[in-house]
Scaffold this active site. Structure first.
Site: not given
Lengths: 89, 250
Positions: B101, B210, B212
């Site tokens: 991002c 994302h 994570e």
């Protein structure tokens, strides 16, 4: 004290979502006849002394490396500020 | 919870792999990224934007957020942070670097990756569970995926529209450097549905969604085993650990 103005605009081929959003508000306020709008950025850099060629060259480099991203934006003006640029100092 | 991972490769080797996670002023997802590294079996090393020392890390994650408030352009000021000099040099030398991002935006501003991100075409912030098609499994961060696999990870941004000139896009396609494409629906107007790309050597990868945030059951997107069971993001981090273990064994 001198001032240099830098104008940066989104490249013509890049969609400008901000300009589009602002343009869509015009007719709602009764402003008609505008077929497009693009939104750019204006930077004003101040220096202690007069705006010399050396100062302008530094600003041109700053405009190319930091103030604009050449992938999506064009630097359309680097120039000493004039009275009609709205000098306040 | 351990989950599937390259643990068979040797726990000691994995733990000795040091993955740096950079924090800039305005970074949001550094803790999640560090947690993802640990869940994958590696050691997360916090890196600070103002510290030029990379502290002997083996790989670097540039996490998401709004570094420097996204002032000027997303990633534009972070690019010149002291830590980035070392990151750029190390990336050119082959160190794996992942930009997520805002981290992807920073990698584009450094020109480690081509193109740029502008505002979403619909002009709104968007947060959703996004399906991606994996297009390249030969990068340092994707070797644990299958070619063409569909994965689901969260997407959340306002400036997520990937743009580049046609020549650059053709080059990316021809060289197989489109790593992820949006599947089903293009959420931001990105050219050719591109969600993530890599450099020519495949050690630098950037993407807008994302990974994570999809590494642990109970906290990620919905998955085949039920609500919040999706952990597709974990394999980004197991991939880089596999890459590092292979390199050290070679």
């Amino acid at each position: 004290m001198g001032r240099v103005v830098v104008d940066v605009m989104p490249k013509p081929e890049i969609l400008d979502p901000q300009g589009k959003a602002v343009a869509s508000a015009l007719p709602r306020l009764g402003f008609h006849g505008f077929t497009g709008m693009r939104q750019g950025k204006r930077f004003e850099l101040e220096v202690e002394g007069p705006v010399t060629d050396e100062v302008l060259e530094q600003v041109r480099q700053a405009a190319a490396t930091l103030l604009s991203n050449p992938v999506i934006e064009d630097v359309v003006r680097v120039a000493p500020a004039e009275d009609h640029d709205g000098a306040t100092a | 919870m351990t989950g599937p991972g390259p643990r068979a490769a040797g726990q000691g080797a994995l733990e000795s792999a040091r993955i740096g996670v950079v924090t800039f002023p305005g970074t949001l997802d550094d803790r999640d990224a560090a947690r993802a590294v640990r869940l994958a079996g590696g050691t997360a090393v916090p890196l600070w934007h103002a510290d030029a020392d990379l502290h002997q890390v083996d790989a670097v994650v540039l996490p998401g957020g709004f570094s420097y408030g996204d002032y000027l352009r997303a990633g534009a000021i972070s690019r010149f942070a002291p830590v980035m000099g070392g990151v750029v040099d190390a990336a050119r030398g082959g160190m794996p670097v992942l930009g997520i991002c805002n981290g992807f935006q920073i990698l584009a501003e450094t020109h480690l990756l081509p193109g740029a991100m502008i505002k979403n075409d619909h002009r709104a912030f968007l947060c959703r569970e996004q399906v991606l098609a994996v297009q390249n499994v030969d990068t340092a961060w994707t070797r644990d995926f299958a070619q063409g696999e569909r994965i689901t990870i969260p997407l959340k941004n306002q400036d997520g529209q990937f743009v580049a000139d046609e020549h650059t896009l053709d080059e990316l396609e021809a060289e197989g450097r489109v790593v992820f494409r949006y599947e089903g629906w293009n959420p931001n107007g990105s050219r050719r549905d591109i969600a993530g790309i890599c450099n020519a050597d495949g050690n630098v990868v950037g993407l807008m969604p994302h990974p994570e945030h999809a590494v642990e059951k109970g906290f990620g997107p919905d998955g085949p085993q039920g609500p919040r069971t999706g952990t597709d993001g974990l394999r980004f981090f197991t991939s880089v650990l596999s890459t590092l273990v292979r390199r050290s064994a070679a």
